[in-house]
Design a protein around this motif. Structure first.
Motif, short mmCIF file in Angstrom:
data_model
loop_
_atom_site.label_atom_id
_atom_site.label_comp_id
_atom_site.label_asym_id
_atom_site.label_seq_id
_atom_site.Cartn_x
_atom_site.Cartn_y
_atom_site.Cartn_z
N VAL A 1 16.77 -52.65 6.79
CA VAL A 1 17.12 -53.39 6.01
C VAL A 1 16.58 -52.98 4.55
N GLU A 2 17.37 -53.84 3.79
CA GLU A 2 17.60 -54.06 2.51
C GLU A 2 17.47 -54.70 1.97
N SER B 1 12.34 -43.30 14.88
CA SER B 1 11.97 -42.01 13.99
C SER B 1 13.53 -41.46 13.87
N GLY B 2 13.66 -40.26 12.99
CA GLY B 2 14.54 -39.39 13.21
C GLY B 2 15.00 -40.04 11.35
N PHE B 3 14.42 -40.59 10.40
CA PHE B 3 15.31 -41.20 9.08
C PHE B 3 15.16 -39.55 8.35
N GLU B 4 14.50 -38.68 8.73
CA GLU B 4 13.97 -38.02 6.95
C GLU B 4 15.31 -36.56 7.70
N SER B 5 16.11 -36.66 9.14
CA SER B 5 17.02 -35.55 9.57
C SER B 5 18.22 -36.30 9.08
N ASN B 6 18.86 -37.37 9.05
CA ASN B 6 20.14 -37.99 8.74
C ASN B 6 20.50 -38.28 7.43
N ALA B 7 21.72 -38.37 7.15
CA ALA B 7 22.09 -38.75 5.99
C ALA B 7 21.87 -40.52 5.62
N MET B 8 22.48 -40.10 4.50
CA MET B 8 22.37 -42.15 4.72
C MET B 8 22.98 -42.44 3.65
N ALA B 9 23.58 -44.00 2.98
CA ALA B 9 24.84 -44.44 2.55
C ALA B 9 24.42 -45.51 2.21
N TRP B 10 25.08 -45.51 0.90
CA TRP B 10 25.89 -47.24 0.88
C TRP B 10 27.03 -47.10 -0.07
N TYR B 11 27.20 -48.40 0.84
CA TYR B 11 28.17 -49.02 0.68
C TYR B 11 28.45 -50.25 0.69
N ARG B 12 29.99 -51.37 -0.04
CA ARG B 12 29.82 -52.31 -0.46
C ARG B 12 30.85 -52.45 -0.04
N GLN B 13 30.94 -53.79 0.07
CA GLN B 13 32.27 -54.89 0.44
C GLN B 13 32.13 -56.61 -0.95
N TYR C 1 26.17 -55.07 -0.33
CA TYR C 1 25.60 -53.94 -0.56
C TYR C 1 25.10 -53.54 0.85
N TYR C 2 25.62 -52.88 1.71
CA TYR C 2 24.85 -51.99 3.00
C TYR C 2 24.34 -50.73 2.82
N CYS C 3 23.70 -50.60 3.78
CA CYS C 3 22.82 -49.73 3.95
C CYS C 3 23.42 -48.70 4.99
N LYS C 4 23.56 -47.47 5.18
CA LYS C 4 23.96 -47.03 6.63
C LYS C 4 23.01 -45.51 6.75
N MET C 5 23.30 -45.39 8.07
CA MET C 5 22.34 -44.39 8.52
C MET C 5 23.35 -43.39 8.89
N ILE C 6 23.58 -42.10 8.91
CA ILE C 6 24.61 -41.38 10.21
C ILE C 6 24.09 -40.07 10.07
N GLN D 1 22.07 -55.49 7.14
CA GLN D 1 22.32 -56.33 7.17
C GLN D 1 23.41 -56.85 5.69
N GLY D 2 22.96 -56.25 4.88
CA GLY D 2 23.61 -56.24 3.61
C GLY D 2 22.76 -56.87 2.54
N THR D 3 23.21 -56.76 1.35
CA THR D 3 22.22 -57.44 -0.06
C THR D 3 23.43 -58.24 -1.02
N GLN D 4 23.75 -59.27 -1.37
CA GLN D 4 24.38 -59.34 -2.02
C GLN D 4 23.91 -59.11 -3.65
N VAL D 5 24.86 -58.00 -4.86
CA VAL D 5 24.61 -58.27 -5.69
C VAL D 5 25.64 -58.75 -6.65
N THR D 6 25.13 -59.42 -7.58
CA THR D 6 27.22 -60.43 -8.55
C THR D 6 26.53 -60.11 -9.80
N VAL D 7 27.47 -59.78 -10.35
CA VAL D 7 27.22 -59.53 -11.88
C VAL D 7 27.85 -60.20 -12.78
N SER D 8 27.48 -60.90 -13.71
CA SER D 8 28.41 -62.05 -14.59
C SER D 8 28.11 -61.68 -15.87
#
Length: 116
Positions: free
Chosen positions: A5-6, A27-39, A93-98, A108-115
């Motif tokens: 949840v972002e 479970s297992g958060f500490e064992s996995n890589a995490m990434a941020w993507y954007r679209q 912006y999306y969070c991803k667990m690998i 599910q993503g969170t919107q970032v808007t820069v004016s």
């Protein structure tokens, strides 16, 4: 079952800052890589930053020296600190667990808007 949840997105003026958070359940958060993507609208989803389970990080060239990814394994949360924001950073912006098994989970993503 893993859920991500972002939060922390919003509207900010160019030059401003935001901090995104991604909270994981399961479970297992500490064992996995995490990434941020954007679209951005009309564009492909792209990798912004990644942090391994050992804390190594890597960034897209477009955000180096402006964005910082970090993680708190005790809180099962990954962060993206975004400074000196530009209009071209506008995106969902999306969070991803690998996982080590090659299974991926997305938030599910969170919107970032820069004016400008």
């Amino acid at each position: 079952q893993v859920q991500l949840v972002e939060s922390g997105g919003g509207l900010v003026q160019a030059g401003g800052s935001l901090r995104l958070s991604c909270a994981a359940s399961g479970s297992g958060f500490e064992s996995n890589a995490m990434a941020w993507y954007r679209q951005a609208p009309g564009k492909q989803r792209e990798l912004v930053a990644i942090i391994t389970n050992t804390g190594s990080t890597n960034y897209a060239d477009s955000v180096k020296a402006r964005f910082t990814i970090s993680r708190d394994n005790g809180k099962k949360t990954v962060y993206l600190q975004m400074n000196s924001l530009k209009p071209e950073d506008t995106a969902v912006y999306y969070c991803k667990m690998i996982t080590m098994l090659g299974v991926y989970y997305w938030g599910q993503g969170t919107q970032v808007t820069v004016s400008s």
